[in-house]
Design a protein around this motif. Sequence first.
Motif, PDB file in Angstrom:
ATOM      1  N   ARG A  89     -20.968 -11.589   2.697  1.00 10.31           N
ATOM      2  CA  ARG A  89     -20.296 -10.971   3.833  1.00 10.31           C
ATOM      3  C   ARG A  89     -20.202 -11.931   5.022  1.00 10.31           C
ATOM      4  O   ARG A  89     -19.277 -11.830   5.820  1.00 10.31           O
ATOM      5  CB  ARG A  89     -21.030  -9.691   4.241  1.00 10.31           C
ATOM      6  CG  ARG A  89     -21.013  -8.636   3.128  1.00 10.31           C
ATOM      7  CD  ARG A  89     -21.586  -7.316   3.571  1.00 10.31           C
ATOM      8  NE  ARG A  89     -20.754  -6.720   4.595  1.00 10.31           N
ATOM      9  CZ  ARG A  89     -21.236  -6.046   5.634  1.00 10.31           C
ATOM     10  NH1 ARG A  89     -22.535  -5.924   5.787  1.00 10.31           N
ATOM     11  NH2 ARG A  89     -20.419  -5.516   6.516  1.00 10.31           N
ATOM     12  N   TYR A  90     -21.154 -12.834   5.151  1.00 13.06           N
ATOM     13  CA  TYR A  90     -21.138 -13.813   6.238  1.00 13.06           C
ATOM     14  C   TYR A  90     -21.533 -15.173   5.667  1.00 13.06           C
ATOM     15  O   TYR A  90     -22.636 -15.670   5.902  1.00 13.06           O
ATOM     16  CB  TYR A  90     -22.087 -13.384   7.372  1.00 13.06           C
ATOM     17  CG  TYR A  90     -21.680 -12.064   7.977  1.00 13.06           C
ATOM     18  CD1 TYR A  90     -20.652 -11.986   8.916  1.00 13.06           C
ATOM     19  CD2 TYR A  90     -22.299 -10.880   7.568  1.00 13.06           C
ATOM     20  CE1 TYR A  90     -20.252 -10.776   9.442  1.00 13.06           C
ATOM     21  CE2 TYR A  90     -21.908  -9.660   8.093  1.00 13.06           C
ATOM     22  CZ  TYR A  90     -20.882  -9.612   9.024  1.00 13.06           C
ATOM     23  OH  TYR A  90     -20.485  -8.408   9.536  1.00 13.06           O
ATOM     24  N   PRO A  91     -20.643 -15.788   4.896  1.00 13.17           N
ATOM     25  CA  PRO A  91     -20.987 -17.045   4.222  1.00 13.17           C
ATOM     26  C   PRO A  91     -21.055 -18.230   5.185  1.00 13.17           C
ATOM     27  O   PRO A  91     -20.396 -18.256   6.226  1.00 13.17           O
ATOM     28  CB  PRO A  91     -19.838 -17.227   3.233  1.00 13.17           C
ATOM     29  CG  PRO A  91     -18.684 -16.510   3.849  1.00 13.17           C
ATOM     30  CD  PRO A  91     -19.281 -15.319   4.550  1.00 13.17           C
ATOM     31  N   ARG A  92     -21.852 -19.215   4.791  1.00 13.87           N
ATOM     32  CA  ARG A  92     -21.906 -20.496   5.489  1.00 13.87           C
ATOM     33  C   ARG A  92     -20.903 -21.429   4.822  1.00 13.87           C
ATOM     34  O   ARG A  92     -20.977 -21.662   3.619  1.00 13.87           O
ATOM     35  CB  ARG A  92     -23.312 -21.082   5.419  1.00 13.87           C
ATOM     36  CG  ARG A  92     -24.363 -20.211   6.089  1.00 13.87           C
ATOM     37  CD  ARG A  92     -25.712 -20.900   6.079  1.00 13.87           C
ATOM     38  NE  ARG A  92     -26.739 -20.067   6.688  1.00 13.87           N
ATOM     39  CZ  ARG A  92     -27.961 -20.475   7.013  1.00 13.87           C
ATOM     40  NH1 ARG A  92     -28.302 -21.748   6.775  1.00 13.87           N
ATOM     41  NH2 ARG A  92     -28.827 -19.654   7.565  1.00 13.87           N
ATOM     42  N   ILE A  93     -19.986 -21.957   5.611  1.00 19.53           N
ATOM     43  CA  ILE A  93     -18.911 -22.798   5.093  1.00 19.53           C
ATOM     44  C   ILE A  93     -18.881 -24.106   5.880  1.00 19.53           C
ATOM     45  O   ILE A  93     -18.929 -24.089   7.120  1.00 19.53           O
ATOM     46  CB  ILE A  93     -17.540 -22.098   5.213  1.00 19.53           C
ATOM     47  CG1 ILE A  93     -17.583 -20.692   4.587  1.00 19.53           C
ATOM     48  CG2 ILE A  93     -16.447 -22.956   4.580  1.00 19.53           C
ATOM     49  CD1 ILE A  93     -17.751 -20.666   3.092  1.00 19.53           C
ATOM     50  N   PRO A  94     -18.768 -25.249   5.211  1.00 16.53           N
ATOM     51  CA  PRO A  94     -18.692 -26.526   5.940  1.00 16.53           C
ATOM     52  C   PRO A  94     -17.460 -26.581   6.844  1.00 16.53           C
ATOM     53  O   PRO A  94     -16.380 -26.094   6.484  1.00 16.53           O
ATOM     54  CB  PRO A  94     -18.610 -27.574   4.823  1.00 16.53           C
ATOM     55  CG  PRO A  94     -19.121 -26.880   3.605  1.00 16.53           C
ATOM     56  CD  PRO A  94     -18.773 -25.434   3.758  1.00 16.53           C
ATOM     57  N   LEU A  95     -17.618 -27.179   8.018  1.00 13.00           N
ATOM     58  CA  LEU A  95     -16.524 -27.235   8.983  1.00 13.00           C
ATOM     59  C   LEU A  95     -15.258 -27.891   8.430  1.00 13.00           C
ATOM     60  O   LEU A  95     -14.158 -27.384   8.694  1.00 13.00           O
ATOM     61  CB  LEU A  95     -16.985 -27.949  10.251  1.00 13.00           C
ATOM     62  CG  LEU A  95     -15.932 -28.080  11.348  1.00 13.00           C
ATOM     63  CD1 LEU A  95     -15.400 -26.720  11.787  1.00 13.00           C
ATOM     64  CD2 LEU A  95     -16.508 -28.841  12.551  1.00 13.00           C
ATOM     65  N   PRO A  96     -15.339 -28.999   7.682  1.00 14.16           N
ATOM     66  CA  PRO A  96     -14.087 -29.585   7.176  1.00 14.16           C
ATOM     67  C   PRO A  96     -13.265 -28.604   6.349  1.00 14.16           C
ATOM     68  O   PRO A  96     -12.031 -28.618   6.409  1.00 14.16           O
ATOM     69  CB  PRO A  96     -14.575 -30.765   6.327  1.00 14.16           C
ATOM     70  CG  PRO A  96     -15.876 -31.141   6.946  1.00 14.16           C
ATOM     71  CD  PRO A  96     -16.506 -29.845   7.362  1.00 14.16           C
ATOM     72  N   GLU A  97     -13.924 -27.757   5.598  1.00 12.21           N
ATOM     73  CA  GLU A  97     -13.194 -26.749   4.822  1.00 12.21           C
ATOM     74  C   GLU A  97     -12.594 -25.700   5.755  1.00 12.21           C
ATOM     75  O   GLU A  97     -11.436 -25.285   5.589  1.00 12.21           O
ATOM     76  CB  GLU A  97     -14.132 -26.079   3.818  1.00 12.21           C
ATOM     77  CG  GLU A  97     -13.457 -24.982   2.996  1.00 12.21           C
ATOM     78  CD  GLU A  97     -14.397 -24.314   2.004  1.00 12.21           C
ATOM     79  OE1 GLU A  97     -14.169 -23.134   1.688  1.00 12.21           O
ATOM     80  OE2 GLU A  97     -15.352 -24.974   1.541  1.00 12.21           O
TER      81      GLU A  97
END
Length: 266
Positions: free
Chosen positions: A194-202
């Motif tokens: 529901r609140y994933p951690r995603i790398p900024l470049p993506e």
Amino acid sequence: MMPYPADTGAAARPAAYGSPMTHPAAARRVVSLVPSLTEAVAATAPELLVGVTDWCSHPAGLDVTRVRGTKNPDLDGIVALGPDLVLANEEENRPADVDALRQAGITVLVTEIRSVPQAFTELHRALVGGCGLSRPLWLDEAEAAWSEVRAEFDAVAVVPVWRRPWMVLGRDTFAGAVLAHLGVRNRYAGHAERYPRIPLPELADPDASDLVVLPDEPYAFADDDGPECFPALPAALVGGRHLTWYGPSLTEAPGVLARALRRALD
């Protein structure tokens, strides 16, 4: 409202957490552990509120006992207030705290709000069923305002809610549902979390999104804090109260959010 980023949802919560409960016909002393619900009660029958969290910022100047935060409430303090009813939410509040209050003999009504229609149903349940109040006019006005909403936009957005680390709206969130009503699809709505951690470049990839939506809570994104990380995407800075709160702010939220999105996309 969104949880503090350390809380990634309700996946492991006990089945009884949001189960039906026996409540008084008319509450006289209410403690609210949810800022949205605090504002809802305050706009309807403010005299009922005897305790609220430190995060309950609306209405301004609310002069009642503070019972710490949504994730670390002062349980002994709440019991000492002698409430007829405690209002909670399955995303905002911890099951262990709800269980402890119930074991102390206090009635706790736990709301679950993942969609706009569900917001109106649960607000009615909390105010009318839980507090024993007449249905307030503002709730009818808010429901009418959303019934008139049309999907003005056709866009895909990434919606960060935290940075360091970057976290975004994922699946099954109220804020995502609000944006979808306006025609803005959450890029990560199909994510397993529901609140994933995603790398900024993506996140910042302009080929994957049409814009970035930056609310001012739980992380306080601002003109000088957030948009610079998405140089190839238009940024819509929005109030978290209009994007994530379920209460009187729902009445003006469609227009306020649409104007912010329009400024970003025009």
